[in-house]
Design an enzyme around this catalytic site. Sequence first.
Site, PDB file in Angstrom:
ATOM      1  N   HIS A  47       0.866  -1.181   0.000  1.00 43.89           N
ATOM      2  CA  HIS A  47       0.000   0.000   0.000  1.00 43.89           C
ATOM      3  C   HIS A  47       0.906   1.236   0.000  1.00 43.89           C
ATOM      4  O   HIS A  47       1.451   1.629   1.037  1.00 43.89           O
ATOM      5  CB  HIS A  47      -0.877   0.026   1.257  1.00 43.89           C
ATOM      6  CG  HIS A  47      -1.896  -1.057   1.323  1.00 43.89           C
ATOM      7  ND1 HIS A  47      -2.894  -1.188   0.401  1.00 43.89           N
ATOM      8  CD2 HIS A  47      -2.085  -2.060   2.219  1.00 43.89           C
ATOM      9  CE1 HIS A  47      -3.662  -2.215   0.715  1.00 43.89           C
ATOM     10  NE2 HIS A  47      -3.179  -2.780   1.801  1.00 43.89           N
ATOM     11  N   VAL A  48       1.084   1.858  -1.142  1.00 44.38           N
ATOM     12  CA  VAL A  48       1.943   3.038  -1.226  1.00 44.38           C
ATOM     13  C   VAL A  48       1.532   3.857  -2.442  1.00 44.38           C
ATOM     14  O   VAL A  48       1.153   3.309  -3.479  1.00 44.38           O
ATOM     15  CB  VAL A  48       3.436   2.636  -1.319  1.00 44.38           C
ATOM     16  CG1 VAL A  48       3.737   1.869  -2.602  1.00 44.38           C
ATOM     17  CG2 VAL A  48       4.346   3.852  -1.177  1.00 44.38           C
TER      18      VAL A  48
END
EC number: 2.8.2.-
Length: 418
Positions: free
Chosen positions: A168-169
């Site tokens: 998640h980025v």
Amino acid sequence: MKKKQQHPGGGEDPWPHGAPLGGAPPALGSWKRRVPLLPFLRFSLRDYGFCMATLLVFCLGSLLYQLSGGPPRFLLDLRQYLGNSTYLDDHGPPPSKVLPFPSQVVYNRVGKCGSRTVVLLLRILSEKHGFNLVTSDIHNKTRLTKNEQMELIKNISTAEQPYLFTRHVHFLNFSRFGGDQPVYINIIRDPVNRFLSNYFFRRFGDWRGEQNHMIRTPSMRQEERYLDINECILENYPECSNPRLFYIIPYFCGQHPRCREPGEWALERAKLNVNENFLLVGILEELEDVLLLLERFLPHYFKGVLSIYKDPEHRKLGNMTVTVKKTVPSPEAVQILYQRMRYEYEFYHYVKEQFHLLKRKFGLKSRVSKPPLRPHFFIPTPLETDEPIDDEEQDDEKWLEDIYKRRRMSLSKWFLPA
């Protein structure tokens, strides 16, 4: 009175202001038969220097574009490949040409958009096909400082290839820090449905029972945990208003501070990055088609993924990730959410149109020919889709590992060599 200049051979000088460009004529009298150069064809050394400087600036600009985020070579090859397709309708066999093989793929997964389902499939596929699945121990940090970006890009770039990195980025520009820009993939979903799934999961958890939410949100007060969704929206609680609702676009816009501000700038930059850096951005509502295209584009990573996904044992285990106690807001509350998320919806419909165009290139029939005038809101049931339970605020690696072990035992046949 001023005398006229005399030509050495007698008579008036035919060029009183100097010989024409190219020198004097070869013989006397021939000047009358020559056509003088047009004025706009004459240029000075200054004009010549200006033209060369313009050309130099253009070349440098092209070079800087490639060094600071130009499309990866694989995507350029793919666009040329798809441009040669001549599918004019929704039918026909897929192209037979073999696509080039990218050895660096990044899946910067968006929370609550089916990524847990895909990551579980990737764990099976990585053993089956022998690629390096790289995950991160950091699960709650999508926005990075410049130094954190450099460090993460360095760690990813040094991974054994071929690799597929997932976390998640928000979008990272590898070229900005001197790295090779990888190929990106991602999946998004209807923005209101994504928000509702996250809202109720944070409060009531999933299949493991109601006590699960105490582990994930132990500091949440009881009155907040049981806050009615309509009250949250209509009374403009922070959780149900911007910037919390501006969630999907930053994953594609990037790490710039303006990417976190709801507006046209972030929206247009996100669209640009989708066009230049993402091989595929699918929609969760058509997940099987997403997997089918991933298998076509990236066979070294996704070959056989659809067969695994559709296996009855896999689907039965997938239903365990359903968020519980979801309710549908009132039409008034939904309309307010839609207005607050108008940029998210513009991006969602843009991605959806691009996805359907890509499907038509490969002869896949889209479910709808054009987006509806107003968004259609629905809450998927366990029978309609595998509901992911990922969220950027949670540590999910241990849970992934537990479920992976269960699925590995149930689906051991998929781990046999290809």
